[in-house]
Design an enzyme around this catalytic site. Structure first.
Site, PDB file in Angstrom:
ATOM      1  N   GLU A   1     -15.314  10.098 -37.766  1.00  0.00           N
ATOM      2  CA  GLU A   1     -15.378   9.804 -39.204  1.00  0.00           C
ATOM      3  C   GLU A   1     -16.825   9.596 -39.587  1.00  0.00           C
ATOM      4  OE1 GLU A   1     -12.767   7.088 -41.697  1.00  0.00           O
ATOM      5  OE2 GLU A   1     -14.665   6.134 -41.314  1.00  0.00           O
TER       6      GLU A   1
ATOM      7  N   ILE B   1     -32.355  15.613 -39.246  1.00  0.00           N
ATOM      8  CA  ILE B   1     -32.540  16.247 -40.454  1.00  0.00           C
ATOM      9  C   ILE B   1     -33.429  15.485 -41.436  1.00  0.00           C
ATOM     10  CG2 ILE B   1     -31.214  16.781 -42.518  1.00  0.00           C
ATOM     11  CD1 ILE B   1     -28.421  17.043 -41.015  1.00  0.00           C
TER      12      ILE B   1
ATOM     13  N   ARG C   1     -21.580   3.656 -34.959  1.00  0.00           N
ATOM     14  CA  ARG C   1     -20.841   2.916 -34.086  1.00  0.00           C
ATOM     15  C   ARG C   1     -19.654   3.403 -33.296  1.00  0.00           C
ATOM     16  NH1 ARG C   1     -16.422   3.245 -35.575  1.00  0.00           N
ATOM     17  NH2 ARG C   1     -15.222   2.402 -37.402  1.00  0.00           N
ATOM     18  N   VAL C   2     -19.161   2.853 -32.156  1.00  0.00           N
ATOM     19  CA  VAL C   2     -17.651   2.987 -31.745  1.00  0.00           C
ATOM     20  C   VAL C   2     -16.882   1.730 -31.993  1.00  0.00           C
ATOM     21  CG1 VAL C   2     -16.773   3.267 -29.510  1.00  0.00           C
ATOM     22  CG2 VAL C   2     -18.737   4.553 -29.738  1.00  0.00           C
ATOM     23  N   LYS C   3     -15.783   1.975 -32.409  1.00  0.00           N
ATOM     24  CA  LYS C   3     -14.938   0.930 -32.838  1.00  0.00           C
ATOM     25  C   LYS C   3     -14.701  -0.077 -31.644  1.00  0.00           C
ATOM     26  CE  LYS C   3     -11.054   0.751 -36.008  1.00  0.00           C
ATOM     27  NZ  LYS C   3     -11.705   0.784 -37.385  1.00  0.00           N
TER      28      LYS C   3
ATOM     29  N   VAL D   1     -28.618  11.131 -33.533  1.00  0.00           N
ATOM     30  CA  VAL D   1     -29.936  12.102 -33.285  1.00  0.00           C
ATOM     31  C   VAL D   1     -29.905  13.156 -34.379  1.00  0.00           C
ATOM     32  CG1 VAL D   1     -30.846  13.374 -31.511  1.00  0.00           C
ATOM     33  CG2 VAL D   1     -30.149  11.389 -30.908  1.00  0.00           C
TER      34      VAL D   1
END
Ligand code: 0O2
Ligand code: 0O2
Length: 264
Positions: free
Chosen positions: A140, A27, A46-48, A22
């Site tokens: 990351e 931006i 994404r979440v791993k 979000v």
């Protein structure tokens, strides 16, 4: 850890990915609202997958209780830019933020990986407000051009297919396509101003068309069907080939009509 524990463990990461998406999308929206060029083209996150978390932890001998401190990409955000110099603008935007702390940065654009991979990575510490307090997690951020993203996506799928044992002849092709992607990034940079002008023109025209349409609807809804239809016909003629100046004149004409009837 039991499955239920893993689900709990991943909650703050899921929340962080949603919030960061979000924030970076905002931006972009802010630049567009101001009719300015946005260095951010689009954002994904994404979440791993649990299997990938465990695989990576095994590979680096990370015990389960150390995963949250040593696996930095459980939460991952990808920011795509059109041009290489946009990447450094985004990096500077991130460096100025108060809501995330940069742990370190990896510039795989200057230091291209042997595979041919290019991208700018930032590892951040990000506070997530959970029901029972603040939880700080690592995330990351990968910042890259569309061309870098295209290459990395293809290479990632091949690595997945060949379980990191890509045959030499495919490796060679990947290397030359990485060179081609690099060349593409350099060449488009040389015509960046031209491309930005064209995109800006498109934005300006579509905003004019939408303002004219709004005025036509207002005329229509106040019963001035004849006038509205005439403006609609004029707009139809201008939509594909009209210049900004002609669209501006038409906008002014619709505004005058509305004013004449005290509607604006
Ligand atoms: P719009 O209206 O397309 O601009 P989400 O939860 O859906 O917000 P998620 O799960 O990360 O985000 O979705 P995904 O599929 O990863 O894509 C995120 C955004 O990036 C989507 O836009 C896509 O349209 C956009 N996107 C993905 N691939 C490309 C691409 O190759 N080029 C461009 N220009 N955009 C791409 P939004 O946020 O849904 O909004
Ligand atoms: P995912 O989620 O499948 O993308 P490493 O030692 O390379 O395993 P490290 O040192 O933690 O990992 O970090 P590094 O090298 O900065 O890479 C982290 C992520 O960058 C990778 O995540 C990839 O997303 C991307 N990446 C790095 N190198 C390459 C590459 O050669 N090709 C492609 N396509 N992507 C790369 P993961 O772990 O692969 O996970």
């Amino acid at each position: 850890m039991a499955v239920i524990e893993w689900k709990k463990f991943l909650i703050p990461y899921e929340q962080a990915v949603e919030e960061l998406k979000v924030k970076f999308k905002s931006i972009r929206r802010e630049y567009r609202r101001k009719s300015e060029y946005s260095p951010i083209e689009f954002v994904t996150g994404r979440v791993k997958e649990l299997s990938s978390i465990l695989e990576k932890a095994n590979k680096f001998n990370i015990p389960v209780h150390r995963i949250e401190y040593e696996l930095e990409d459980i939460a991952g955000i990808r920011i795509m830019c059109q041009f290489v110099d946009d990447i450094y603008k985004v990096v500077n935007l991130i460096r100025q933020r108060q809501d995330m702390q940069i742990m370190y940065e990896k510039d795989y654009i200057t230091n291209v990986k042997i595979s041919g991979y290019r991208s700018y990575h930032m590892i951040i510490k990000y506070p997530v407000n959970m029901a029972d307090g603040v939880k700080e997690i690592l995330a990351e951020l990968q910042i890259r051009t569309l061309a870098m993203n295209f290459w990395a996506t293809l290479e990632h799928s091949l690595n997945y297919k060949y379980k990191h044992q890509i045959p030499e002849y495919i490796k060679a092709k990947l290397k030359s396509s990485a060179d081609a992607a690099f060349k593409l990034d350099q060449e488009v940079l040389e015509i960046k101003d031209e491309i930005m002008d064209a995109q800006k023109l498109f934005e300006v025209k579509s905003s004019l068309v939408s303002d004219i349409m709004n005025n036509i609807f207002s005329l229509m809804s106040s019963g001035r069907v004849h006038e509205a239809t005439s403006y609609r016909n004029q707009l139809n003629k201008l939509i594909s080939e009209g210049e900004v100046i002609e669209l501006n004149k038409l906008l002014e004409a619709t505004e005058r009509s509305l004013k004449a009837y005290g509607e604006v």
